[in-house]
Design an enzyme around this catalytic site. Sequence first.
Site, short mmCIF file in Angstrom:
data_model
loop_
_atom_site.label_atom_id
_atom_site.label_comp_id
_atom_site.label_asym_id
_atom_site.label_seq_id
_atom_site.Cartn_x
_atom_site.Cartn_y
_atom_site.Cartn_z
N HIS A 90 61.37 2.91 24.80
CA HIS A 90 62.32 2.67 23.69
C HIS A 90 62.25 3.86 22.74
O HIS A 90 61.32 3.99 21.95
CB HIS A 90 61.94 1.38 22.94
N HIS A 150 64.82 6.68 20.18
CA HIS A 150 66.10 7.14 19.64
C HIS A 150 66.06 8.66 19.64
O HIS A 150 65.29 9.25 18.89
CB HIS A 150 66.31 6.63 18.22
N LYS A 186 71.59 -2.71 25.91
CA LYS A 186 70.93 -3.03 24.65
C LYS A 186 71.78 -3.98 23.82
O LYS A 186 72.96 -3.72 23.58
CB LYS A 186 70.70 -1.73 23.87
N HIS A 208 67.25 -6.25 20.40
CA HIS A 208 66.77 -6.12 19.02
C HIS A 208 66.75 -7.54 18.48
O HIS A 208 67.79 -8.10 18.13
CB HIS A 208 67.69 -5.22 18.19
N HIS A 222 60.34 -3.82 20.48
CA HIS A 222 59.51 -3.67 19.28
C HIS A 222 59.13 -5.02 18.67
O HIS A 222 59.49 -5.32 17.53
CB HIS A 222 60.16 -2.75 18.24
N ASP A 228 59.84 3.22 19.71
CA ASP A 228 60.92 3.05 18.72
C ASP A 228 60.95 4.23 17.75
O ASP A 228 61.29 4.06 16.57
CB ASP A 228 60.82 1.72 17.96
N HIS A 237 65.09 10.12 11.07
CA HIS A 237 66.12 10.22 10.03
C HIS A 237 65.73 11.40 9.14
O HIS A 237 64.54 11.68 8.97
CB HIS A 237 66.15 8.97 9.16
#
Length: 351
Positions: free
Chosen positions: A15, A17, A101, A138, A176, A249, A253
């Site tokens: 998992h 991003h 997902k 999620h 998660h 996860d 940012h």
Amino acid sequence: MSVLELSIPRPDDWHVHLRDDAILAKVITDTAQTFARAIVMPNLSPAVTTAASADRYRARICAALPASADFTPLMTCYLTDATDPKDLEVGFRDGIFTAAKLYPAGATTNSHAGVTDLAFLDNVLQTMQRIRMPLLIHGEVVDPAVDIFDREAVFIDRSLAPLVHRYSELRVVLEHVTTLDGVEFVYSQGPNVAATITPHHLMINRNAIFRGGIRPHFYCLPIAKREEHRLALRRAACSGNAKFFLGTDSAPHLLSDKESACGCAGVYNSATSMACYAQVFDEEQCLERLAGFASEFGADFYGLARNSGTLTLRKGATLAAPADINVGGGKIRHFLPDDPVSWHIDSLESR
Ligand code: NCD
Ligand code: ZN
């Protein structure tokens, strides 16, 4: 005698991003230097909702990889109320999609296009069950009346339990997982229901977010919970039970988006995650179980071959926080918990 060095088969991240464009170009190395494969989340803007868009995103990831990298991105489909089961099935059979997902609409970053009612997904979930395509969830309700710390537990009662009952053969990953409730639910189900566990949820509880002031770099979704939940996650990760496996996860940012009046959720841990997992397994005195959690159980669940190659971790001086990553005019901060981490990655042999 305490262990000072540990070699495990090269791990996978189930998992992550990776984002796109300038951020992708900067963060991909941290993942590819450690993990052989990663399940890449589709919550771009716009989201990756079709096989064609996933194929293009995969090409952008591969183009961003350093020439020396030995890394395979595994793509996911962002489910919406309008997902076409045919496109999903063809994408899965063609090897473009590895999984799909489910974001309840509004649950987290870039989830506004997610699913508003599971009833819309009936054909999609029937198809996924038939073709044995994993559904990654999620697991948080979006009902604003539900306390943020209860959203996972309430989701399990209201949505997840009915879902796994209705599609009893569907392969499901509760992504998660952050609660004792989640862990117990996964244990109570058959081998088709599993969960990923992040390094940060193993290391921090909700107090860390507020220690000495508000600390946006410990804020992610699902939010860290009470200590009893963290301890349940540690027991599950270290249990040797194949239902629980690694998923960082890692969610980068920019600092300016995190340190803000309305800061984004997400912890960036790609470079520090393996040291953190090793620290946890060492503290729990079960380092011999790290290989299963990090390198074996996930591949087995997804029906993929286990990796060749070896990652060697070493215990020594306290791990220093890596320098922020510069992206354009902004920066991305790496995750490190307050308590010292005395493990680091020593070396990686790809094959
Ligand atoms: C993720 C992100 O930023 O994309 N954020 C997070 O806090 N984990 C989205 C998600 O996985 O919820
Ligand atoms: Zn995520």
